[in-house]
Design a protein around this motif. Sequence first.
Motif, short mmCIF file in Angstrom:
data_model
loop_
_atom_site.label_atom_id
_atom_site.label_comp_id
_atom_site.label_asym_id
_atom_site.label_seq_id
_atom_site.Cartn_x
_atom_site.Cartn_y
_atom_site.Cartn_z
N UNK A 12 45.46 34.39 51.65
CA UNK A 12 44.27 34.01 51.30
C UNK A 12 43.58 35.52 50.86
N UNK A 13 43.62 35.47 49.52
CA UNK A 13 42.35 36.41 49.25
C UNK A 13 41.80 36.07 47.51
N UNK A 14 40.72 37.25 47.47
CA UNK A 14 39.51 37.07 46.77
C UNK A 14 40.49 36.68 44.99
N UNK A 15 40.35 36.61 44.26
CA UNK A 15 41.23 36.76 42.80
C UNK A 15 41.26 37.81 42.47
N UNK A 16 39.95 38.62 42.75
CA UNK A 16 39.78 39.73 42.21
C UNK A 16 41.51 41.12 42.94
N UNK A 17 40.97 40.67 44.36
CA UNK A 17 42.49 41.75 44.56
C UNK A 17 43.37 40.74 44.29
N UNK A 18 43.75 39.38 44.40
CA UNK A 18 44.71 39.08 42.90
C UNK A 18 45.92 40.14 42.83
N UNK A 19 43.83 40.06 41.77
CA UNK A 19 44.29 40.22 40.26
C UNK A 19 45.17 42.62 40.45
N UNK A 20 44.00 42.64 41.23
CA UNK A 20 44.46 44.53 41.61
C UNK A 20 46.07 44.73 42.25
N UNK A 21 46.31 43.49 42.87
CA UNK A 21 47.68 43.71 43.69
C UNK A 21 48.80 43.26 42.52
N UNK A 22 48.65 43.18 41.69
CA UNK A 22 49.33 42.25 40.59
C UNK A 22 49.75 43.50 39.77
N UNK A 23 48.86 44.25 39.38
CA UNK A 23 48.72 45.20 39.04
C UNK A 23 49.21 46.70 39.45
N UNK A 24 48.52 46.87 40.55
CA UNK A 24 49.85 47.64 41.60
C UNK A 24 51.39 47.12 41.37
N UNK A 25 52.01 45.88 41.57
CA UNK A 25 53.20 45.65 41.73
C UNK A 25 53.53 45.99 40.40
N UNK A 26 53.01 45.99 39.00
CA UNK A 26 53.38 45.89 37.79
C UNK A 26 53.97 47.71 36.73
N UNK A 27 53.09 48.29 37.79
CA UNK A 27 52.80 50.02 38.01
C UNK A 27 54.27 50.15 38.74
N UNK A 28 54.49 49.34 39.30
CA UNK A 28 55.56 49.52 40.55
C UNK A 28 56.75 49.47 40.28
N UNK A 29 56.99 48.54 39.14
CA UNK A 29 57.71 46.59 38.37
C UNK A 29 57.93 46.97 39.34
N UNK A 30 57.48 45.96 40.05
CA UNK A 30 58.09 45.04 41.44
C UNK A 30 57.01 43.38 41.20
N UNK A 31 57.77 42.15 41.46
CA UNK A 31 56.68 41.54 41.82
C UNK A 31 55.68 41.51 42.63
N UNK A 32 54.98 40.68 42.41
CA UNK A 32 54.30 40.96 43.83
C UNK A 32 54.63 40.61 44.88
N UNK A 33 54.70 39.70 44.62
CA UNK A 33 55.40 39.34 46.85
C UNK A 33 55.97 40.34 46.94
N UNK A 34 57.05 41.54 46.15
CA UNK A 34 58.02 42.25 46.50
C UNK A 34 57.65 43.84 46.74
N UNK A 35 56.65 43.46 45.90
CA UNK A 35 55.31 44.53 46.16
C UNK A 35 54.85 44.31 47.64
N UNK A 36 54.11 43.62 48.12
CA UNK A 36 53.75 43.48 49.11
C UNK A 36 54.73 43.61 50.61
N UNK A 37 55.52 43.04 49.96
CA UNK A 37 56.69 43.17 51.34
C UNK A 37 57.22 44.54 51.83
N UNK A 38 57.23 45.18 50.30
CA UNK A 38 57.40 46.56 51.02
C UNK A 38 56.66 47.68 51.70
#
Length: 94
Positions: free
Chosen positions: A30-56
């Motif tokens: 559970x995170x604020x929407x702002x953090x999910x958007x940042x994580x989504x962008x970070x994952x996209x920058x790494x060419x990963x899904x957000x779930x995969x990025x967080x797992x790594x």
Amino acid sequence: MCHVYASTDPRRYECVTRSLRVQGSVTSVRLEQEFWEILDQMAQDQQLSTSRFISELYMEVLATKGAVPNLASMLRVACAVHLHIRAEPASRSA
């Protein structure tokens, strides 16, 4: 200055829960929407899904620190560090 923060759209700090797989187990974060958007962008920058990025990210922290006592807090701090790093080149050239 406070107006900038006080006038923020409440949807940006609305809490959102997402389920994801970390180390083969499904967990909810559970995170604020702002953090999910940042994580989504970070994952996209790494060419990963957000779930995969967080797992790594989780696995890297586990390997270097031995434990991740609070995943949500670790993700918020990762977002803050990411934003600080991105802001550094701009502050140097100013």
